[in-house]
Design a protein around this motif. Structure first.
Motif, PDB file in Angstrom:
ATOM      1  N   ASP A  66       0.826  -1.214   0.000  1.00 14.34           N
ATOM      2  CA  ASP A  66       0.000   0.000   0.000  1.00 14.34           C
ATOM      3  C   ASP A  66       0.855   1.257   0.000  1.00 14.34           C
ATOM      4  O   ASP A  66       0.626   2.178  -0.796  1.00 14.34           O
ATOM      5  CB  ASP A  66      -0.942  -0.007   1.200  1.00 14.34           C
ATOM      6  N   LEU A  70       1.346   4.181  -2.888  1.00 13.00           N
ATOM      7  CA  LEU A  70       1.072   5.590  -2.585  1.00 13.00           C
ATOM      8  C   LEU A  70       2.287   6.465  -2.893  1.00 13.00           C
ATOM      9  O   LEU A  70       2.133   7.598  -3.372  1.00 13.00           O
ATOM     10  CB  LEU A  70       0.658   5.727  -1.115  1.00 13.00           C
ATOM     11  N   ASP A  75       1.556  10.294  -3.300  1.00 13.95           N
ATOM     12  CA  ASP A  75       0.613  10.636  -2.232  1.00 13.95           C
ATOM     13  C   ASP A  75       1.310  10.384  -0.897  1.00 13.95           C
ATOM     14  O   ASP A  75       1.044   9.402  -0.202  1.00 13.95           O
ATOM     15  CB  ASP A  75      -0.652   9.785  -2.373  1.00 13.95           C
ATOM     16  N   ARG A  77       1.301  11.966   2.056  1.00 14.97           N
ATOM     17  CA  ARG A  77       0.579  12.063   3.334  1.00 14.97           C
ATOM     18  C   ARG A  77      -0.119  10.749   3.668  1.00 14.97           C
ATOM     19  O   ARG A  77      -0.093  10.286   4.814  1.00 14.97           O
ATOM     20  CB  ARG A  77      -0.449  13.210   3.275  1.00 14.97           C
ATOM     21  N   ASN A  78      -0.770  10.148   2.694  1.00 13.36           N
ATOM     22  CA  ASN A  78      -1.432   8.876   2.951  1.00 13.36           C
ATOM     23  C   ASN A  78      -0.424   7.744   3.124  1.00 13.36           C
ATOM     24  O   ASN A  78      -0.661   6.793   3.881  1.00 13.36           O
ATOM     25  CB  ASN A  78      -2.421   8.545   1.826  1.00 13.36           C
ATOM     26  N   ALA A  81       0.442   7.880   6.678  1.00 12.06           N
ATOM     27  CA  ALA A  81      -0.622   7.331   7.523  1.00 12.06           C
ATOM     28  C   ALA A  81      -0.588   5.805   7.525  1.00 12.06           C
ATOM     29  O   ALA A  81      -0.752   5.169   8.581  1.00 12.06           O
ATOM     30  CB  ALA A  81      -1.987   7.834   7.034  1.00 12.06           C
ATOM     31  N   VAL A  82      -0.364   5.214   6.360  1.00  9.19           N
ATOM     32  CA  VAL A  82      -0.280   3.753   6.278  1.00  9.19           C
ATOM     33  C   VAL A  82       0.937   3.249   7.056  1.00  9.19           C
ATOM     34  O   VAL A  82       0.859   2.268   7.807  1.00  9.19           O
ATOM     35  CB  VAL A  82      -0.213   3.298   4.807  1.00  9.19           C
TER      36      VAL A  82
END
Length: 498
Positions: A66, A70, A75, A77-78, A81-82
């Motif tokens: 994941d 990203l 991406d 920022r995500n 988070a992951v």
């Protein structure tokens, strides 16, 4: 999966290093993280393999495909988070974890694996630079108090998880600075200590209280980490004040070498040598610092700690550095058909070895020789390893007439650690296993016994204190899982991830 053909089109891009002649002049980090474009291309190599063995290869079960995708999509920022959903401190693992996830990468069966560690490094460094890592204090407090003994990665991970669950957490550390073996066992050229400092600031803003220079229980009879504790707190006081206690200290009891001449001066454990340089780098004054400058240095032990001794000795200006390993030299390339997706046995050359070091395998230390009470030479012999046809175990025999003398002014013993220092476990009355570690299971047991719980009510154990010497990523995993068990113990249930 972002780019379907990425793994066929794009080669592995390793992180760049500062050249050895330049980096040997300082103790700063010298690994240069991937650019955004390089990280994106590396993420594109993740191949939608169906069963991502990298997840299980990673002890904290990072959701690797994941965040790879990203990063490929930019991406960030995500991706952060992951990454943070499974790993509290990716800046630690992105620097000093040996990356078992990459050994388990499916692409690695017949090509170079995805550079997962370098992607992780890029995500977290970019996050700190952009101010994306922020405190996450609990919205509500539970009124429960938890004491954590030890401020290494296991203790810090448990502290952050429990603080975010609303508990009042106090971390006790016997040394003068927070970080445990991360602080005083890992050289600064592998991980600068500002990474610990800013996480400590984050944890403090999340409500964690840190008490340094504080020893819990009795003074240890044997420890190689410089003990600067100025105050002592008894087990009785802790048990009266806190609802739960987590023992999360490091494995600091080193494996010794009972060889003739061991009493000579100039023979030291690695953890007598390495912390001193870290203290000097932090601004401490050590007039009697143990130095390799101008000396013939022999490092006994072929693991990561031995490699750290090599790198530090070279930076101090050693005349020569030689590293011995008792086991035979591993193959340059593993048999992937037999080992994948497990951690393979193969020859590993660290950045410290590349800076200058003579390495020798299948060699045993027979005795130390000295003059006027100081070591002057190490006498070794060659050994052969053979499999016992009856038991299947490997046995060692000395090669006749293979003795060799090596000049030595400083000998560093880096043969691993056998157990945590027993004083804390003994003070609490915690049962230990055959290796001297705290006896506690990682899963809930019969009669409602929770994971990581010891035989002592309200007392839990995690990290090296429970499993023995291990990797930083295992410490973080156990700290997180232990935090969930403690939360369940205090509240009857827990929403913390396991």
């Amino acid at each position: 999966m972002g780019k379907i053909t990425g793994f066929m089109e794009i080669e592995r891009q390793a992180e760049a290093y500062e050249a050895p002649p330049a980096r040997l002049k300082h103790y700063r980090e010298f690994v240069l993280r991937l650019s955004d474009k390089q990280a994106s291309q590396q993420g594109a190599r993740c191949m939608d393999c169906g069963i991502p063995f990298c997840n299980n290869g990673c002890p904290v079960n990072n959701i690797i495909p994941d965040f790879n995708d990203l990063v490929y999509q930019q991406d960030w920022r995500n991706a952060l988070a992951v990454l943070h959903s499974t790993n509290n401190f990716p800046e630690f693992t992105g620097r000093i974890c040996p990356a078992p996830c990459e050994a388990a990468c499916t692409l690695g069966i017949n090509r170079d694996p995805v550079g997962i560690k370098s992607i992780e490094h890029a995500i977290i460094d970019k996050a700190w630079e952009n101010g994306w890592v922020q405190p996450q204090p609990a919205a509500q407090k539970t009124g429960k108090k938890v004491a954590i003994i030890g401020s290494g990665p296991a203790g810090l991970a448990a502290a952050q998880q429990l603080a975010r669950a609303g508990h009042a957490v106090t971390v006790f550390e016997k040394n003068d600075r927070i970080g445990g073996l991360l602080r005083y066992g890992i050289p600064d050229f592998k991980m600068e200590k500002n990474h610990i400092d800013r996480r400590v600031q984050q944890l403090e803003q999340e409500g964690v209280v840190f008490k340094t220079s504080t020893l819990v229980g009795d003074w240890p009879t044997q420890t190689t980490v410089t003990n600067l504790a100025k105050q002592q707190i008894s087990v009785t006081e802790l048990q009266a004040e806190f609802d739960a206690i987590i023992l999360a200290g490091g494995a600091e009891q080193p494996r010794d070498l009972n060889t003739p001449g061991r009493e000579l001066s100039g023979i030291h454990f690695a953890m007598e040598f390495l912390p001193q340089q870290n203290r000097v780098n932090a601004g401490d004054s050590l007039p009697a610092q143990l130095l390799a400058t101008g000396k013939h240095v022999i490092v006994i032990g072929g693991g990561d700690t031995g490699s750290d001794c090599v790198g530090t000795s070279n930076r101090q200006g050693a005349q020569s550095v030689t590293q011995f390993e008792l086991m035979p030299q591993p193959p340059a390339q593993e048999n992937k058909a037999l080992t994948w997706p497990y951690w393979p046995l193969k020859l590993r050359t660290s950045s410290s070895h590349e800076e200058g070091c003579q390495r020798d395998w299948a060699i045993t230390t027979k005795r130390f020789e000295g003059k006027n009470g100081r070591v002057t030479a190490v006498v070794t012999a060659r050994v052969e390893w053979q499999k016992d046809p009856q038991t299947g175990q490997m046995t060692m025999s000395e090669v006749p007439d293979s003795e060799q003398h090596w000049p030595a002014d400083l000998v560093l013993l880096a043969m691993g650690f056998v157990a945590p220092v027993g004083s804390v476990l003994g003070a609490f009355g915690v049962d230990t296993d055959a290796r001297g570690n705290a006896r506690a299971a990682t899963d809930n047991g019969p009669e409602g016994k929770l994971a990581y719980a010891t035989n002592v009510p309200n007392v839990f154990a995690a990290g090296d204190m429970r499993r023995g010497q291990s990797l930083v990523v295992w410490a973080i995993r156990e700290g997180r899982q232990c935090a969930r068990a403690v939360d369940e113990f205090l509240m009857g249930c827990s929403t913390l991830p396991r």
